[in-house]
Design a protein around this motif. Structure first.
Motif, PDB file in Angstrom:
ATOM      1  N   TRP A 164      -4.276  -3.386  -2.980  1.00 59.75           N
ATOM      2  CA  TRP A 164      -5.261  -4.068  -2.129  1.00 59.75           C
ATOM      3  C   TRP A 164      -5.385  -5.547  -2.494  1.00 59.75           C
ATOM      4  CZ3 TRP A 164     -10.165  -6.048  -3.680  1.00 59.75           C
ATOM      5  CH2 TRP A 164     -10.913  -6.568  -2.632  1.00 59.75           C
ATOM      6  N   MET A 205       0.819  -1.205   0.000  1.00 56.49           N
ATOM      7  CA  MET A 205       0.000   0.000   0.000  1.00 56.49           C
ATOM      8  C   MET A 205       0.860   1.264   0.000  1.00 56.49           C
ATOM      9  SD  MET A 205      -3.057  -0.860  -0.402  1.00 56.49           S
ATOM     10  CE  MET A 205      -3.803   0.752  -0.161  1.00 56.49           C
ATOM     11  N   THR A 232      -2.454  -7.434  -1.220  1.00 52.53           N
ATOM     12  CA  THR A 232      -2.475  -7.578   0.232  1.00 52.53           C
ATOM     13  C   THR A 232      -3.539  -8.575   0.675  1.00 52.53           C
ATOM     14  OG1 THR A 232      -1.712  -5.295   0.498  1.00 52.53           O
ATOM     15  CG2 THR A 232      -2.723  -6.331   2.410  1.00 52.53           C
TER      16      THR A 232
END
Length: 443
Positions: free
Chosen positions: A371, A49, A374
């Protein structure tokens, strides 16, 4: 776009050689930074991020200032705009190199520099796009050949030669590749300043900047061909930024590629881009510009799908080379068509509006990639990007069909001898492939 064979003997003016050299030198520096900056960012953080923040920062100027920037370029001297912004970017990168030498780099600093570099790029790219048709007399065939040469040189310098050089220079210190890019911007500024002057576009003294910006945006959004040409890179940027955000991490952790190998991986994409730029005109003649653009977009989507499934660095390099070929051809055919059919007094605003639509989508792509990586794994952003590219191709295929392209070129040719007024209320086309009236935006 089908060039007139009679124009094949026409050579670009002398000034084009200096413009080509300036952009080639600058692109070489960009390629150095393209490979080095993600690795420099990785030296400060491994959070996907946080990397997405740096990537997204480089797209925000187009979101915030894209349309207004185009309106300003349509008021300013375009040559001066180019060399002033290159000078500013040289100073900015020299400052970042100093920060790297003093070991004070951080994610916020990298994000801030990425933002300012992109702001300079907004003005330079828009001014260069508007300057080229004036330099070449708005000849469609000459524009296509010139864009092919510019794109080919840019790809060879920024993608083929620059990334391996950036990886190698990084071994000498984090400041070295940044300083090399700063020098390239300074040299480009000197060359651009020596370019021949062209007439400044007619000023709209009684119109506010905001009104002029709205006119440019309306010109794009109310025309199906221009809108289709703008939607392709807009959706494409969501996909490509999702990939770019995780590519360095994907290469290191999934494919076991060292920093020098990462530069070679980017070089493979550039080699494909060089090939694509070289054959773009041939594809346009054989298939028609509209069909050629649909084919190249399909190739890009399938190539990213192959990258996601790549079992080793060699397969990944091949997939990126194929993707680069599709992108190289697209980046010759699309801008050449736009430059040939948009009136001179609007081209800065039309170019910046189209670019803004693409860049507005890019931060979403960067954060989407971060995102997905992750929440799932490093391959998921690549699969999602491939799906987006293929869906976009299906949606925009009819908007940029061959018949629509040929109608726009005929309309532009019929109005080439006079400067059309900006349409106050341009109407949408009511038929799938209409013949346009001269009051409809011809793009």
């Amino acid at each position: 776009m089908t060039p007139d064979p009679a124009n094949d003997v026409i050579k670009p003016p002398t000034g084009f050689g200096r413009l080509w050299t300036a952009q080639t030198v600058s692109s070489l520096g960009d390629g150095v930074t393209q490979a080095a900056l993600p690795l420099i960012a990785l030296s400060t953080t491994r959070d996907p991020m946080a990397l997405a923040v740096v990537t997204a920062a480089g797209t925000l100027p187009w979101l915030l200032f894209g349309v207004l920037g185009g309106a300003l370029v349509d008021r300013w001297d375009r040559r001066r705009t180019m060399w002033v912004t290159d000078t500013a970017r040289a100073m900015l990168l020299a400052s970042l190199a100093a920060a790297a030498a003093l070991d004070v780099l951080s994610v916020p600093l990298l994000a801030a520099v990425a933002f300012l570099l992109a702001l300079g790029g907004l003005f330079f790219d828009t001014a260069a796009t508007a300057y080229l048709p004036d330099l070449l007399g708005r000849d469609p065939a000459l524009l296509e050949r010139a864009n092919s040469r510019l794109r080919g040189a840019q790809t060879a310098a920024s993608g083929l030669a620059g990334p391996p050089a950036g990886s190698a220079l990084l071994a000498l210190g984090r400041a070295v590749p940044l300083l090399a890019d700063a020098v390239s911007f300074a040299l480009s500024a000197l060359l651009v300043r020596s370019l021949p002057a062209v007439p400044r576009p007619a000023a709209g003294a009684r119109e506010s900047l905001l009104r002029q910006a709205r006119a440019g945006a309306s010109y794009v959004l109310r025309d199906r061909l221009l809108l289709g040409l703008a939607l392709r890179p807009a959706v494409g940027n969501v996909a490509f930024l999702a990939v770019e955000t995780v590519l360095a991490l994907f290469a290191r952790e999934r494919l076991g590629i060292a920093p020098l190998g990462f530069g070679l991986l980017l070089a493979a994409e550039a080699a494909g881009g060089l090939l694509g730029a070289g054959v773009a005109s041939l594809l346009g003649r054989l298939l028609g510009t509209g069909t050629a653009l649909t084919c190249t977009a399909t190739v890009e989507g399938l190539a990213i799908l192959g990258l996601a499934a790549a079992p080793n660095p060699y397969a990944a390099g091949l997939a990126l080379a194929v993707c680069g070929a599709g992108m190289g051809a697209t980046m010759v055919l699309g801008p050449s068509l736009r430059q040939a059919i948009v009136p001179n007094h609007l081209i800065g605003r039309v170019a910046s509006t189209s670019r803004m639509l693409a860049m507005c989508a890019a931060p979403f792509g960067a954060f989407l990639g971060g995102w997905l990586a992750t929440a799932y794994d490093l391959r998921t952003p690549l699969y999602a990007a491939a799906g987006l590219l293929l869906a976009m191709t299906a949606v925009t295929a009819t908007m940029t069909g061959n018949r629509r392209v040929e109608a726009a070129l005929r309309d532009a040719a019929s109005n080439s001898g006079r400067d059309r007024a900006e349409p106050e209320n341009p109407v949408r086309e009511s038929a799938p492939e209409p013949q346009r009236s001269t009051e409809v935006p011809a793009s």
